[in-house]
Scaffold this active site. Structure first.
Site, PDB file in Angstrom:
ATOM      1  N   GLY A   1      35.335   9.512  56.119  1.00 60.85           N
ATOM      2  CA  GLY A   1      35.609  10.351  54.230  1.00 60.85           C
ATOM      3  C   GLY A   1      36.511   9.679  54.381  1.00 60.85           C
ATOM      4  O   GLY A   1      37.488   9.434  54.523  1.00 60.85           O
TER       5      GLY A   1
ATOM      6  N   ILE B   1      39.565  10.726  53.784  1.00 59.76           N
ATOM      7  CA  ILE B   1      40.968  11.520  54.914  1.00 59.76           C
ATOM      8  C   ILE B   1      40.726  10.320  55.893  1.00 59.76           C
ATOM      9  O   ILE B   1      41.968   9.680  56.202  1.00 59.76           O
ATOM     10  CB  ILE B   1      41.170  12.795  55.048  1.00 59.76           C
TER      11      ILE B   1
ATOM     12  N   ASP C   1      42.073  25.428  47.948  1.00 59.71           N
ATOM     13  CA  ASP C   1      40.389  25.023  49.702  1.00 59.71           C
ATOM     14  C   ASP C   1      39.937  26.772  50.274  1.00 59.71           C
ATOM     15  O   ASP C   1      38.920  25.796  50.390  1.00 59.71           O
ATOM     16  CB  ASP C   1      41.113  24.372  50.329  1.00 59.71           C
TER      17      ASP C   1
ATOM     18  N   GLY D   1      35.206   9.548  61.670  1.00 59.98           N
ATOM     19  CA  GLY D   1      34.863  10.048  59.866  1.00 59.98           C
ATOM     20  C   GLY D   1      35.044   9.286  59.461  1.00 59.98           C
ATOM     21  O   GLY D   1      36.665   8.435  59.302  1.00 59.98           O
TER      22      GLY D   1
ATOM     23  N   VAL E   1      30.276  10.494  67.837  1.00 60.44           N
ATOM     24  CA  VAL E   1      31.066  10.366  69.562  1.00 60.44           C
ATOM     25  C   VAL E   1      30.330  11.279  70.541  1.00 60.44           C
ATOM     26  O   VAL E   1      30.127  12.744  69.772  1.00 60.44           O
ATOM     27  CB  VAL E   1      32.337  10.703  69.040  1.00 60.44           C
TER      28      VAL E   1
ATOM     29  N   HIS F   1      45.150  -5.472  26.194  1.00 56.20           N
ATOM     30  CA  HIS F   1      45.422  -6.604  26.335  1.00 56.20           C
ATOM     31  C   HIS F   1      46.234  -6.825  26.698  1.00 56.20           C
ATOM     32  O   HIS F   1      47.033  -6.835  26.083  1.00 56.20           O
ATOM     33  CB  HIS F   1      44.039  -7.338  25.820  1.00 56.20           C
TER      34      HIS F   1
HETATM   35  C1  LIG Z   1      46.272  13.980  54.528  1.00 59.13           C
HETATM   36  C2  LIG Z   1      45.355  14.539  53.610  1.00 59.13           C
HETATM   37  C3  LIG Z   1      45.513  14.487  52.066  1.00 59.13           C
HETATM   38  C4  LIG Z   1      45.052  14.503  51.186  1.00 59.13           C
HETATM   39  N1  LIG Z   1      45.087  13.915  49.943  1.00 59.13           N
HETATM   40  C5  LIG Z   1      44.240  14.420  48.566  1.00 59.13           C
HETATM   41  C6  LIG Z   1      45.011  13.498  47.872  1.00 59.13           C
HETATM   42  O1  LIG Z   1      44.997  12.791  47.422  1.00 59.13           O
HETATM   43  N2  LIG Z   1      44.612  14.671  46.364  1.00 59.13           N
HETATM   44  C7  LIG Z   1      44.337  15.625  46.182  1.00 59.13           C
HETATM   45  O2  LIG Z   1      43.907  16.083  45.745  1.00 59.13           O
HETATM   46  N3  LIG Z   1      44.451  16.914  47.703  1.00 59.13           N
HETATM   47  C8  LIG Z   1      44.409  15.045  48.866  1.00 59.13           C
HETATM   48  N4  LIG Z   1      44.365  16.718  49.630  1.00 59.13           N
HETATM   49  C9  LIG Z   1      43.979  18.349  50.074  1.00 59.13           C
HETATM   50  C10 LIG Z   1      44.911  19.037  49.549  1.00 59.13           C
HETATM   51  O3  LIG Z   1      45.722  18.936  49.879  1.00 59.13           O
HETATM   52  C11 LIG Z   1      44.160  20.046  49.754  1.00 59.13           C
HETATM   53  O4  LIG Z   1      42.521  20.410  48.768  1.00 59.13           O
HETATM   54  C12 LIG Z   1      45.234  21.278  49.128  1.00 59.13           C
HETATM   55  O5  LIG Z   1      46.473  21.378  49.892  1.00 59.13           O
HETATM   56  C13 LIG Z   1      45.089  22.963  48.905  1.00 59.13           C
HETATM   57  O6  LIG Z   1      45.290  23.378  48.072  1.00 59.13           O
HETATM   58  P1  LIG Z   1      45.819  25.030  48.383  1.00 59.13           P
HETATM   59  O7  LIG Z   1      46.741  25.662  47.946  1.00 59.13           O
HETATM   60  O8  LIG Z   1      44.063  25.916  48.490  1.00 59.13           O
HETATM   61  O9  LIG Z   1      45.707  25.179  50.163  1.00 59.13           O
HETATM   62  P2  LIG Z   1      46.922  24.345  51.001  1.00 59.13           P
HETATM   63  O10 LIG Z   1      47.494  23.176  50.054  1.00 59.13           O
HETATM   64  O11 LIG Z   1      46.733  24.266  52.240  1.00 59.13           O
HETATM   65  O12 LIG Z   1      48.062  25.806  50.966  1.00 59.13           O
HETATM   66  C14 LIG Z   1      47.524  26.536  51.907  1.00 59.13           C
HETATM   67  C15 LIG Z   1      49.365  27.913  51.870  1.00 59.13           C
HETATM   68  O13 LIG Z   1      49.367  28.806  52.188  1.00 59.13           O
HETATM   69  C16 LIG Z   1      49.601  29.371  53.574  1.00 59.13           C
HETATM   70  N5  LIG Z   1      49.335  30.461  54.246  1.00 59.13           N
HETATM   71  C17 LIG Z   1      48.097  30.201  54.930  1.00 59.13           C
HETATM   72  N6  LIG Z   1      47.797  31.353  55.179  1.00 59.13           N
HETATM   73  C18 LIG Z   1      48.688  32.451  55.079  1.00 59.13           C
HETATM   74  C19 LIG Z   1      48.697  33.710  55.663  1.00 59.13           C
HETATM   75  N7  LIG Z   1      48.333  34.836  55.954  1.00 59.13           N
HETATM   76  N8  LIG Z   1      49.908  34.367  54.881  1.00 59.13           N
HETATM   77  C20 LIG Z   1      51.184  33.055  54.322  1.00 59.13           C
HETATM   78  N9  LIG Z   1      50.914  32.334  53.783  1.00 59.13           N
HETATM   79  C21 LIG Z   1      49.926  31.273  54.158  1.00 59.13           C
HETATM   80  C22 LIG Z   1      49.507  28.079  54.159  1.00 59.13           C
HETATM   81  O14 LIG Z   1      50.901  27.854  55.053  1.00 59.13           O
HETATM   82  C23 LIG Z   1      49.934  27.110  53.026  1.00 59.13           C
HETATM   83  O15 LIG Z   1      51.199  26.386  53.064  1.00 59.13           O
HETATM   84  C24 LIG Z   1      44.642  15.902  51.000  1.00 59.13           C
HETATM   85  C25 LIG Z   1      44.486  16.496  52.461  1.00 59.13           C
HETATM   86  C26 LIG Z   1      45.058  15.578  53.545  1.00 59.13           C
HETATM   87  C27 LIG Z   1      44.688  16.208  55.116  1.00 59.13           C
END
Ligand SMILES: Cc1cc2nc3c(=O)[nH]c(=O)nc-3n(C[C@H](O)[C@H](O)[C@H](O)COP(=O)(O)OP(=O)(O)OC[C@H]3O[C@@H](n4cnc5c(N)ncnc54)[C@H](O)[C@@H]3O)c2cc1C
Length: 476
Positions: free
Chosen positions: A191, A193, A320, A189, A246, A452
């Site tokens: 992309g 990441i 997300d 991939g 793949v 500048h």
């Molecule tokens: C390697 C990597 C690099 C990245 N780099 C970037 C970057 O540079 N910039 C950027 O903008 N984005 C980046 N991202 C994407 C970014 O991490 C996500 O977009 C962001 O974390 C999403 O936020 P969220 O709060 O929606 O979900 P998450 O961060 O996934 O948090 C969700 C939380 O909910 C909890 N949860 C889930 N289900 C339950 C449940 N039933 N009960 C209680 N808790 C629960 C999970 O355990 C987690 O703690 C990256 C992602 C990865 C994998």
């Protein structure tokens, strides 16, 4: 069982959920945030994917790997001889871990300071906005939110032809935890990441091959920027194989054997580690109790309107787990918007102006429309480009590669998109985001004084170039 009632209950403490809980509390509402993140050592922490296994640790390692690489290849160009440069991966990882724990601990402190009840446990949405919270010891409690915000994030997609074994075939989190530089690293991939993680380990000395099924490199970004970036990555030695599908990856005690196909012809490759980065899926597994008929799509994505309302009254979803780019800052803005809407305030997210950044070296950053999108939409536009090769600051930094590309409407000059590949593009894009948020024109950028010598002059010159008025380039 008595049920504690809050104004707002947030499920998930990632960058979408925890700011929602904090803003709700700032708005004078009682708020609880439930989160079940578990680290590899079994400890719990807030911050979700972003702080624990995504944005923050990946950028910490990217910085270390970039410094190592520059010490190797750039210092001598500056007249700095450092002799042999040694690397200590354990120390790099410890630095990364320190940053992560400072920031995740900071969220706990912010919850406390704002009076948010932080609950560690698994949340399940029951009928009537009740949330069952199951703690590690199996005990459960029921809490109730007048409003509930789902912010459960996303998880990596696993391929059945290359299942994770957490040893040789790993997801993005596993790739941030290597304790040594793999000699031969495969990445499935190309992309955001995959490129970031491939870059980290390539800069530390791994031989990296990126296998990408699509024929086109970064097809969703501006084609000119993608072409320039690909050329730079290849020059750095990143082996990106496009159109490589793949077929199978098999891990053994020694290595990972990968079979893949390009143009109907089968190839094989052996790696010490294989990172599978083929995207993420919204995470709603086991989230809904019996009788909770919240609308999700076939991938588990929660269906929401522009203001993140779900199909159930007073249940919202952000980050997300809903439509839109999977980016931390997009989720944060949604979480904050929802907390303000619940408090009866005006709030909205401008989805047209969300910046994206790929933190490779050089960085790639963009906001707004690409040229292809404008063509597809039949919009008449002007283009201005400016190369970092003609930017004095970039030259002084020994990073004079890449370009800024600016697109504005032919009719009224309104900025429609800005695309950058080059040094600290992720910081430079902020100017364009602000300008577009204020519906600025290309001329507004032209008339803005830029210090500048700075990299931001390349943005200024690109704006000038759109009207064939660039000073440090031949206007064609
Ligand atoms: C390697 C990597 C690099 C990245 N780099 C970037 C970057 O540079 N910039 C950027 O903008 N984005 C980046 N991202 C994407 C970014 O991490 C996500 O977009 C962001 O974390 C999403 O936020 P969220 O709060 O929606 O979900 P998450 O961060 O996934 O948090 C969700 C939380 O909910 C909890 N949860 C889930 N289900 C339950 C449940 N039933 N009960 C209680 N808790 C629960 C999970 O355990 C987690 O703690 C990256 C992602 C990865 C994998």
């Amino acid at each position: 069982m008595s049920e504690q009632e809050y104004d707002v209950v947030v499920i998930g403490a990632g960058p979408a959920g925890y700011p929602a809980a904090i803003r709700a509390a700032q708005n004078g509402l009682s708020a609880a945030c439930v989160d079940d993140w578990q680290n590899r050592d079994g400890t719990r922490s807030f911050g979700g994917t972003c702080l624990n296994a995504g944005c923050i640790p990946s950028k910490a390692l990217l910085e270390s790997s970039e410094l190592y690489h520059r010490a190797h290849v750039e210092f001598s160009k500056h007249g700095i001889e450092v002799g042999s440069v040694a690397m200590d991966v354990a120390k790099m990882q410890a630095r990364k871990g320190g940053i992560v724990s400072q920031l995740t601990g900071g969220i706990q402190a912010l919850f406390k300071a704002n009076g948010v009840s932080a609950l560690q446990g698994r949340g399940r949405l029951l009928e009537s906005n009740r949330v069952e919270v199951t703690a590690d010891d199996g005990s459960t409690q029921i809490i109730r939110g007048k409003d509930v915000i789902i912010a459960t994030g996303s998880v990596p997609i696993e391929l059945s032809i290359a299942p994770f074994d957490d040893e040789r075939i790993v997801d993005s989190w596993g790739a941030l935890e290597f304790d040594a530089v793999p000699e031969r690293l495969g990445v499935i991939g190309a992309g955001v990441i995959g490129l970031e993680l491939g870059s980290v380990w390539q800069r530390l000395g791994a031989d990296v091959v990126v296998l990408e099924a699509l024929e086109e490199f970064l097809p969703t970004i501006d084609a000119q920027i993608a072409k320039d970036a690909l050329r730079q990555f290849e020059r750095q030695g990143l082996d990106i194989r496009l159109g490589a599908k793949v077929l199978e990856a098999k891990a053994s005690a020694e290595d990972v054997d990968v079979r893949y196909e390009v143009g109907g012809e089968e190839h094989t490759a052996e790696f010490d580690k294989l990172i599978v980065c083929v995207g993420r899926r919204p995470y709603t597994d086991g989230l809904f109790g019996e009788g909770v008929e919240l609308q999700v799509d076939e991938r588990g994505m929660v269906m929401v309107d522009e203001q993140c309302r779900t199909s159930l009254p007073r249940v919202w979803a952000v980050g997300d787990v809903v439509r839109g780019p999977m980016l931390a800052h997009k989720g944060t803005e949604e979480g904050v918007m929802v907390a303000d809407l619940i408090a009866g305030k005006f709030a909205e997210v401008n989805y047209e102006v969300i910046p994206s950044v790929i933190y490779t070296a050089p960085e790639i950053a963009w906001v707004g429309k690409t040229e292809a999108e404008l063509e597809h939409d039949g919009v008449d536009y002007k283009v201005g480009t400016f190369s970092f090769a003609a930017n004095g600051r970039a030259k002084g930094m020994e990073q004079a590669a890449g370009l800024v590309k600016l697109l504005s409407a032919a009719s009224d000059d309104e900025l429609l998109g800005v695309h950058i590949v080059g040094p600290v593009a992720g910081e430079l894009i902020a100017e364009a985001v602000l300008a577009m948020e204020f519906s600025a024109s290309g001329e507004d950028l032209q008339r803005t004084v830029h210090a500048h010598p700075t990299l931001s002059e390349a943005v200024h010159e690109a704006a000038l170039a759109a009207d064939k008025r660039a000073i440090h380039a031949i206007n064609r």
